[in-house]
Design an enzyme around this catalytic site. Structure first.
Site, PDB file in Angstrom:
ATOM      1  N   LEU C  45       0.827  -1.202   0.000  1.00 29.99           N
ATOM      2  CA  LEU C  45       0.000   0.000   0.000  1.00 29.99           C
ATOM      3  C   LEU C  45       0.856   1.244   0.000  1.00 29.99           C
ATOM      4  CD1 LEU C  45      -2.888  -0.915   2.390  1.00 29.99           C
ATOM      5  CD2 LEU C  45      -2.990  -0.427  -0.042  1.00 29.99           C
ATOM      6  N   SER C 286     -10.538 -13.497  12.835  1.00 34.65           N
ATOM      7  CA  SER C 286     -11.021 -12.170  13.224  1.00 34.65           C
ATOM      8  C   SER C 286     -11.277 -12.098  14.721  1.00 34.65           C
ATOM      9  CB  SER C 286     -12.309 -11.851  12.490  1.00 34.65           C
ATOM     10  OG  SER C 286     -12.923 -10.760  13.111  1.00 34.65           O
ATOM     11  N   ARG C 332      -6.491  -6.336  23.034  1.00 31.87           N
ATOM     12  CA  ARG C 332      -5.624  -7.318  22.389  1.00 31.87           C
ATOM     13  C   ARG C 332      -4.453  -7.779  23.241  1.00 31.87           C
ATOM     14  NH1 ARG C 332      -4.528  -5.450  16.105  1.00 31.87           N
ATOM     15  NH2 ARG C 332      -6.625  -5.863  15.395  1.00 31.87           N
ATOM     16  N   HIS C 403       2.127  -9.994  14.621  1.00 29.72           N
ATOM     17  CA  HIS C 403       1.215  -9.527  13.598  1.00 29.72           C
ATOM     18  C   HIS C 403       1.687  -8.254  12.901  1.00 29.72           C
ATOM     19  CE1 HIS C 403      -2.540  -8.859  11.653  1.00 29.72           C
ATOM     20  NE2 HIS C 403      -2.805  -7.776  12.323  1.00 29.72           N
TER      21      HIS C 403
HETATM   22  C1  FAD Z   1      -2.973 -10.839   8.377  1.00 34.94           C
HETATM   23  C2  FAD Z   1      -2.887  -9.358   8.513  1.00 34.94           C
HETATM   24  C3  FAD Z   1      -4.058  -8.615   8.646  1.00 34.94           C
HETATM   25  C4  FAD Z   1      -3.998  -7.220   8.759  1.00 34.94           C
HETATM   26  N1  FAD Z   1      -5.171  -6.522   8.858  1.00 34.94           N
HETATM   27  C5  FAD Z   1      -5.122  -5.170   8.908  1.00 34.94           C
HETATM   28  C6  FAD Z   1      -6.317  -4.403   8.941  1.00 34.94           C
HETATM   29  O1  FAD Z   1      -7.421  -4.948   8.931  1.00 34.94           O
HETATM   30  N2  FAD Z   1      -6.227  -3.062   8.962  1.00 34.94           N
HETATM   31  C7  FAD Z   1      -5.014  -2.426   8.970  1.00 34.94           C
HETATM   32  O2  FAD Z   1      -5.016  -1.206   8.961  1.00 34.94           O
HETATM   33  N3  FAD Z   1      -3.874  -3.123   8.937  1.00 34.94           N
HETATM   34  C8  FAD Z   1      -3.893  -4.473   8.913  1.00 34.94           C
HETATM   35  N4  FAD Z   1      -2.711  -5.182   8.873  1.00 34.94           N
HETATM   36  C9  FAD Z   1      -1.443  -4.458   8.796  1.00 34.94           C
HETATM   37  C10 FAD Z   1      -1.189  -3.955   7.382  1.00 34.94           C
HETATM   38  O3  FAD Z   1      -1.680  -4.871   6.451  1.00 34.94           O
HETATM   39  C11 FAD Z   1       0.282  -3.756   7.064  1.00 34.94           C
HETATM   40  O4  FAD Z   1       0.876  -3.089   8.086  1.00 34.94           O
HETATM   41  C12 FAD Z   1       0.478  -2.916   5.812  1.00 34.94           C
HETATM   42  O5  FAD Z   1      -0.246  -3.469   4.769  1.00 34.94           O
HETATM   43  C13 FAD Z   1       1.919  -2.774   5.434  1.00 34.94           C
HETATM   44  O6  FAD Z   1       2.013  -2.187   4.142  1.00 34.94           O
HETATM   45  P1  FAD Z   1       3.379  -1.755   3.514  1.00 34.94           P
HETATM   46  O7  FAD Z   1       3.084  -1.115   2.244  1.00 34.94           O
HETATM   47  O8  FAD Z   1       4.116  -0.934   4.500  1.00 34.94           O
HETATM   48  O9  FAD Z   1       4.213  -3.052   3.375  1.00 34.94           O
HETATM   49  P2  FAD Z   1       3.894  -4.424   2.536  1.00 34.94           P
HETATM   50  O10 FAD Z   1       2.532  -4.454   2.010  1.00 34.94           O
HETATM   51  O11 FAD Z   1       4.343  -5.538   3.393  1.00 34.94           O
HETATM   52  O12 FAD Z   1       4.829  -4.319   1.292  1.00 34.94           O
HETATM   53  C14 FAD Z   1       6.204  -4.506   1.357  1.00 34.94           C
HETATM   54  C15 FAD Z   1       6.748  -4.377  -0.025  1.00 34.94           C
HETATM   55  O13 FAD Z   1       8.137  -4.271   0.035  1.00 34.94           O
HETATM   56  C16 FAD Z   1       8.740  -5.186  -0.835  1.00 34.94           C
HETATM   57  N5  FAD Z   1      10.010  -5.556  -0.244  1.00 34.94           N
HETATM   58  C17 FAD Z   1      10.267  -5.906   1.026  1.00 34.94           C
HETATM   59  N6  FAD Z   1      11.558  -6.144   1.172  1.00 34.94           N
HETATM   60  C18 FAD Z   1      12.138  -5.937  -0.008  1.00 34.94           C
HETATM   61  C19 FAD Z   1      13.469  -6.004  -0.478  1.00 34.94           C
HETATM   62  N7  FAD Z   1      14.461  -6.332   0.310  1.00 34.94           N
HETATM   63  N8  FAD Z   1      13.697  -5.729  -1.785  1.00 34.94           N
HETATM   64  C20 FAD Z   1      12.696  -5.395  -2.610  1.00 34.94           C
HETATM   65  N9  FAD Z   1      11.434  -5.284  -2.202  1.00 34.94           N
HETATM   66  C21 FAD Z   1      11.165  -5.555  -0.920  1.00 34.94           C
HETATM   67  C22 FAD Z   1       7.782  -6.284  -0.976  1.00 34.94           C
HETATM   68  O14 FAD Z   1       7.971  -6.912  -2.221  1.00 34.94           O
HETATM   69  C23 FAD Z   1       6.464  -5.545  -0.923  1.00 34.94           C
HETATM   70  O15 FAD Z   1       6.134  -5.077  -2.210  1.00 34.94           O
HETATM   71  C24 FAD Z   1      -2.762  -6.571   8.770  1.00 34.94           C
HETATM   72  C25 FAD Z   1      -1.588  -7.316   8.645  1.00 34.94           C
HETATM   73  C26 FAD Z   1      -1.637  -8.693   8.527  1.00 34.94           C
HETATM   74  C27 FAD Z   1      -0.368  -9.443   8.427  1.00 34.94           C
END
Ligand code: FAD
Ligand code: HEM
Ligand code: HEM
Ligand code: SF4
Ligand code: F3S
Ligand code: FES
Lengths: 258, 244, 639
Positions: C45, C286, C332, C403
């Site tokens: 995201l 959930s 939690r 998590h």
């Molecule tokens: C099961 C679960 C349920 C959740 N439910 C919720 C919810 O209901 N509401 C809420 O607000 N949050 C929720 N969260 C938390 C939330 O989903 C995450 O914190 C958030 O999506 C993280 O997004 P991000 O873009 O920071 O990282 P990510 O979506 O993890 O993306 C990481 C990106 O970095 C790339 N990457 C990583 N390391 C490297 C590298 N070394 N080289 C190249 N690329 C790399 C990956 O390819 C990926 O594209 C949940 C989390 C989990 C695990």
């Protein structure tokens, strides 16, 4: 539990692949199929052999990374199940299990069970979006959407892009995937301005990638872990016909008295 | 116009739509052909000719006197011929593409969701294509003789042909193939043309079954009844044969 | 290098800070933007929204992810929803209230100004997502629906069934796809960042490994953005994806970006417990299940009867007994801690002894089988699929699972790390969630960072420096590249007999035990001794197969484990230094008589910011936090 595994091994696209046979024992029935492969790999690595390459990430059925054909069925042939959601208790002790990669020419094998699905991304890039920039937008409640329509759009949008539809389709067609995206946006008011150009460019890209055509087998729907309906293929066909037969070729054209 | 056609025919859904539309035309033809064939059962008409002979003649004079003799017939033949060719050509194109898309088959055992009809579309289609050629040479031009043949004496031709088991059997096969082809084809074409909907799906399925069964039964009845002898010898009443 | 911890918080009243700040930022003009190149690592995201937004403005963006498609980033797994202070419900919600809930939820360990901005921008995220075609749930009249989430008093959570993260990510990804199509984003999939290139004190690019060909190569840019997600997989078993890693942020840390609050990790109370040692991940269930399910364990350690046969008097409903007011609905962290507590006492159930029952028997008795089944249909099905047991017949087994990680690279108000030109967004930065994150707030933060904040603030940095100053032929690139190469070869030369997964599993068990749900001085000290030993074990006895120049998943994995083996130490160190309990960080020594977390605001109202110092121990810096708009108060859920 013990199993005899027949697994596709292929070092790289340049090499010929073959089925290799492995025996594995002491597998807990609560273990997932991928965890069984992990275990096999740990055993191979400890022996200094190269592990079986396969794709997976979330391991809970949402990311669409896992992609194995198990006994001839994409994702194993269980209802609405991804490969990572297949558990060994679903097999019988002593079973022989055949594990192969998605087979479709637009999805070339990268290694062993890993295939290259970037063709899907290119279909998306061809038009699977609403062209909007980031910034202030109208309040969503100014454009009401019937909950059933939003729900139907979500039914289509729930596609995880795994490619099982292609793997399962006897024609290796990517219609269900493409239709899911086209229909998701086509059903929503936000998707209307680009509705007809979108369907044309996405379909064109789909064909350019070399996927087969649809003969309405319905295998894709059966294999789809998200239960996406082939009704969306019908919807896409409708939009495609409308786009090519009815929509003007050039909007800004002029009529001149003849 | 050409630009539009090209734009439409360029991609698989457009090609598939061509298969569907030509399929509808062919379906329309077989439906009326079947109805025509059933006139074999109607026996004699007033002037002593077999109803079906009269009908065959009627087809040739359709549209007269407004239109020249045979125009409607030849016009329809032209449309049919084009549809037939287009159907086949497009199917070949699509099939080639499908073959290319999956180079290697799976080793493991599949549990397919497809049905016999959908899997055998190409086989039934090819069989039908072969059959139609044979059939035209058989009944229309009389080039292939299976029993005696005389232009315009449709009833007599049918009677003589179907005394032999071989002909009856061949026609039976063709009918089965057509039934199978339509079992999938008639359902499928709604999907191809985007006219399907879950609300209608059950109805569409029933419609396709109905169409397939109707066509199959309707067609097969004629050779079968001739073969078992339920339809009697043709009368000697000479039909007036016009040039066709 | 001395690190600069100036957070650059704008002056003025809280509510005006962001707008004032925008007005004071330097900008890059539209004609010049295409001349600047920005690297975004990550397509979740945060990464996808940032890459798409910047590209749409005209910047040239290179985006990287290790998955085969940008759409598979782990954001896809978020289920519950996304918060936004839209105030649609007429229930008194406002940006201020969301701000307040977030600060309080984070137990006063987050920066006020950042959190307020997040709350302010939240509403726009929903508008943005809807305009992209995200099919949020609607009410009968066609208006957006809301639900309440995470124990707050208002309904401000927007959702798409149980797949909000997926839909939001597909929205962001579709925007990204458009920019790729227009040629403004180069997307590099199956490409892992293995190091950051810093020259003359500024971030200049990255070194990556093409995971398909094995090629090690450099990419130069005018700024680098890390959006690489969280590090929950340091625990081996977590709800995160297999590929989640700390590598990118850890490498950045080693190149000078300070790491903040590494020990703040969130444990979710209701996941399906591990069933055996072949298990590779935990699946979240959930939290809503706690509304109707009663949590218990058998009273006797050596209980042999199956759960339904255990009579009432032999069941220990520990949450109901310990917290009579909230019962099974305690927050939690309390729920998680108590589960661990009873299992540590030997009362746990299931194969591993680390599980507790979540029982619907009484709810079914009261409301009927159909009502309960209807309410939790999907969840029950998912549970049965994984465990093979039907929760309507035998109680579910649950156990807490790692998590989310609140810690991450330290960033200032502009989201820039301590390395100029290096930004961190999303879960990868130390974020706005303090010591604990509210449900449904991470998606919000990722998208606020990516859609609205970074695209504006990055211009300020870019406009101050000449563009394209250094390319990949520069010595710094060559040096970093050869270090990366060396490391890859070192890994491949490991000829022991232990797969890296086995060592990762061991590290995970160690971390879960000593730096998980609850921590104590002794455990942490022990871990700080064991981790270096385990690291040694890795570099001695691990086995890495295959070659460098090929698709080699074993090598990828080993590299990530190697980084975790270093990172884990910093985590424990941080947990050791923070001698208080706050949010998810529960130090057993610091609790109230009732066993609640006891903060020490006098000494610890700061973010711990760690500076890497080569071979020497890392140095702790403190960013002091002040609370002007909201009063520091102890959390209280007993009354
Ligand atoms: C099961 C679960 C349920 C959740 N439910 C919720 C919810 O209901 N509401 C809420 O607000 N949050 C929720 N969260 C938390 C939330 O989903 C995450 O914190 C958030 O999506 C993280 O997004 P991000 O873009 O920071 O990282 P990510 O979506 O993890 O993306 C990481 C990106 O970095 C790339 N990457 C990583 N390391 C490297 C590298 N070394 N080289 C190249 N690329 C790399 C990956 O390819 C990926 O594209 C949940 C989390 C989990 C695990
Ligand atoms: C009287 C003759 C025929 C009729 C009535 C007929 C009818 C149809 C119909 C209705 C369809 C469905 C179209 C769609 O799903 O969109 C179809 C498809 C098809 N036809 Fe025919 N057809 C005939 C002859 C042939 C012949 C001669 C061939 C041989 C090559 C053939 C091969 C196919 C194939 C392969 C399909 C594709 C199946 C599919 O897309 O579902 N058909 N036909
Ligand atoms: C099974 C029973 C069938 C019988 C008894 C039958 C009988 C006949 C007869 C008698 C004719 C000649 C009519 C005339 O000369 O005026 C004819 C023509 C023809 N039939 Fe059939 N037919 C059968 C099935 C089919 C099928 C299944 C098809 C197509 C798939 C078909 C396609 C044709 C065609 C294309 C012609 C030529 C029409 C023309 O001359 O314009 N027939 N048929
Ligand atoms: S349509 Fe179904 S099978 Fe095809 S990619 Fe999407 S989720 Fe996978
Ligand atoms: S299986 Fe293939 S033929 Fe069409 S309906 Fe599905 S894409
Ligand atoms: S690994 Fe994500 S869907 Fe299977």
């Amino acid at each position: 539990m013990r199993f005899t595994l027949h697994i596709w091994r292929q070092e790289s696209p340049a090499y010929e692949g073959r089925m290799a046979r492995y025996e594995i024992d002491k597998i807990d029935p609560g273990t997932s199929l991928l965890e069984m492969l992990d275990t096999l790999n740990e055993q191979l690595i400890a022996k200094g052999e190269e592990p079986v390459a396969f794709d997976s990430d979330c391991r809970e059925g949402v990311c669409g990374t896992c992609s194995l054909v198990i006994n001839g069925n994409a994702h194993g042939g269980f209802t609405e199940t991804t490969t990572c959601q297949v558990y060994m208790r679903q097999f019988k002790d002593g079973d022989e299990i055949y594990i192969e990669p998605w087979r479709a020419n637009p999805f070339p094998v990268v290694r062993d069970l890993v295939v290259d699905r970037t063709a899907f991304d290119r279909i998306m890039q061809a038009g699977g979006y609403v062209s909007v920039h980031s910034g202030p937008k109208p309040d969503p409640n100014s454009i009401p959407i019937e909950p059933d329509v939003a729900g139907e759009a979500l039914d289509a949008a729930t596609c995880i892009g795994c490619g099982a539809c292609v793997a399962a389709c006897p024609n290796a067609a990517a219609m269900l995937y493409t239709a899911a995206k086209v229909s998701h946006l086509g059903l929503l008011p936000q998707g209307q301005p680009e509705r007809y150009t979108r369907v044309r460019s996405m379909v064109e890209q789909m064909d350019n990638e070399g996927f087969g055509g649809c003969t309405n087998f319905g295998e894709c729907e059966e294999a789809c872990p998200k239960g996406i309906s082939i009704k969306f293929i019908g919807q896409m066909n409708r939009d495609y016909l409308r786009a090519t037969v009815c929509e003007p070729i050039e909007r800004s054209g002029k009529m001149e008295a003849q | 116009m050409m630009q539009r056609v090209r734009r439409f025919y360029e991609n698989t859904p457009g090609q598939k739509a061509v298969v569907a539309v030509t399929g509808i035309i062919l379906f329309g033809f077989v439906l009326s052909h079947m109805a025509g064939n059933l006139k074999s059962f109607l026996g004699f008409e007033v002037d002593g000719r077999h109803a079906i002979d009269h009908y065959a003649e009627g087809l040739r004079t359709l549209g007269e006197p407004l239109l020249p003799h045979g125009l409607v017939l030849w016009g329809s033949r032209a449309v049919l011929f084009c549809a037939f060719v287009l159907h086949i050509v497009t199917v070949i194109r699509l099939t080639k593409r499908n073959r290319r898309a999956r180079a290697l088959p799976y080793v493991g055992q599949r549990e397919p969701a497809t049905n016999l009809a959908s899997r055998s579309m190409l086989a039934t289609g090819i069989f039908l294509a072969g059959f139609v050629v044979f059939h035209v040479l058989h009944f229309t031009t009389g080039t292939i003789r299976m029993g005696s043949f005389e232009h315009g004496k449709v009833y007599a031709n049918l009677y003589h042909s179907f005394q032999g088991g071989l002909a009856a059997f061949l026609y039976l096969l063709a009918t089965a193939a057509l039934g199978l082809h339509l079992f999938h084809g008639v359902w499928s074409l709604f999907q191809t043309l985007g006219l399907d909907h879950p609300d209608r799906n059950a109805t569409l399925r029933k419609f396709a079954i109905g169409a397939a069964v109707l066509i199959a039964v309707g067609f097969v009845a004629v050779p079968l009844l001739f073969f078992v002898g339920a339809l009697g010898e043709p009368t000697g009443a000479a039909a007036h044969v016009k040039d066709w | 290098m001395a690190i600069d911890l100036n957070a650059r918080i704008p002056h003025g009243p809280l509510a005006d800070k962001w707008n004032n700040h925008i007005d004071s930022l330097r900008l890059v003009g539209p004609r010049n933007r295409p001349l600047y190149r920005v690297i975004v690592v990550g397509s979740g995201l945060a990464g996808a929204s940032a890459a798409a937004s910047m590209a749409a403005m005209g910047y040239h963006v290179d985006c990287f992810c290790f998955q085969d498609s940008p759409r598979r980033a782990h954001s896809i797994a978020a289920q519950g929803g996304i918060n936004a202070a839209k105030g649609y419900r007429n229930d008194g919600d406002s940006a201020f209230r969301l701000f307040q809930d977030t600060i309080k939820g984070g137990d006063f360990r987050a920066r006020e100004a950042n959190v307020y901005r997040l709350a302010q921008l939240s509403a726009g995220i929903i508008d943005q997502a809807v305009s992209q075609g995200v099919p949020f749930a609607r009410e009968y009249g066609g208006m957006l629906a809301n639900r309440s989430f995470g124990g707050v008093l208002v309904e401000r959570t927007f959702y798409c069934r149980g797949e909000t993260g997926q839909q939001l990510l597909l929205g962001a990804n579709s925007a990204l796809a458009e920019q790729i199509h227009r040629g403004r984003v180069n997307m590099y999939t199956r490409t892992e960042m293995l190091d950051l290139v810093v020259a003359e004190g500024r971030a200049r690019g990255i070194v990556v490994r093409d995971l398909v060909t094995g090629e090690i190569r450099s990419h130069a840019a005018d700024a680098v953005v890390l959006a690489t997600g969280g590090y929950s997989t340091v625990f081996y078993l977590s709800t995160n994806a297999r590929g989640c890693n700390v590598t990118a942020t850890w490498r950045a840390y080693k190149r000078g970006a300070a790491f903040a609050n590494p020990c703040f990790t969130q444990i979710h109370p209701t996941a399906i417990p591990a069933s055996g040692d072949q298990q590779s991940k935990l699946t979240l269930m959930s939290e809503s299940l706690r509304n109707d399910g009663r949590i218990w364990v058998p009273k006797n350690k050596d209980e042999t009867r199956s759960a339904p046969d255990i009579p009432e008097e032999d069941r220990y409903y520990y949450l109901e007994e310990r917290y009579p007011r909230f019962g099974n609905l305690v927050p939690r962290d309390v729920a998680a801690r108590n589960a661990k507590d009873v299992c540590d006492a030997g009362l746990g159930v299931g194969a591993s002894g680390y599980g507790v029952y979540l029982d619907f028997r009484d709810a079914i008795k009261q409301e009927g089988l159909e009502t309960i089944e209807g309410r939790y249909d999907n969840l029950f099905e998912m549970y049965e699929r994984i465990t093979g047991e039907n929760p309507l017949k035998t109680p579910m087994q649950i156990y807490p699972a790692p998590h989310y990680t609140m810690g991450g690279l330290w960033v200032d108000y502009n989201l820039m790390t301590t390395v100029p030109g290096l930004y961190a967004i999303g879960e990868a930065n130390f974020s706005d969630h303090g010591a604990n994150r509210l449900g449904a707030s991470s998606l919000m933060q990722c998208l606020a960072d990516g859609y609205f904040i970074l695209p504006v603030t990055i211009g300020d940095y870019l406009s101050r420096h000449p563009r394209g100053e250094i390319d990949t032929s520069h010595a710094s690139f060559k040096a970093t590249e050869s270090e990366v190469n060396e490391r890859v070869h070192k890994l491949l030369s490991l000829r022991g007999n232990r797969p890296s997964t086995a060592i990762h599993r061991e590290l995970g068990a160690l971390m879960t035990d000593s730096c998980g749900i609850s921590r104590n001085k002794k455990g942490l000290a022990g871990a700080l001794k064991s981790i270096p030993k385990l690291r040694e074990e890795f570099w001695k006895n691990a086995r890495v197969t295959g070659s460098a120049a090929s698709f080699n998943m074993d090598l990828e994995y080993a590299g990530r484990v190697a980084d975790y083996l270093e990172f884990a130490e910093l985590m424990c160190r941080d947990a050791q230094k923070r001698e208080e309990s706050c949010g998810c960080h529960f130090r057993e020594e610091y609790q109230t008589d009732d066993g609640e977390a006891l903060r020490n605001d006098n000494e610890f109202t700061y973010s711990s910011v760690w500076e890497h110092r080569g071979e020497r121990a890392p140095k702790l810096h403190k960013e002091n936090l002040s609370f002007e708009s909201i009063e520091l108060a102890q959390r209280n859920y007993k009354t």
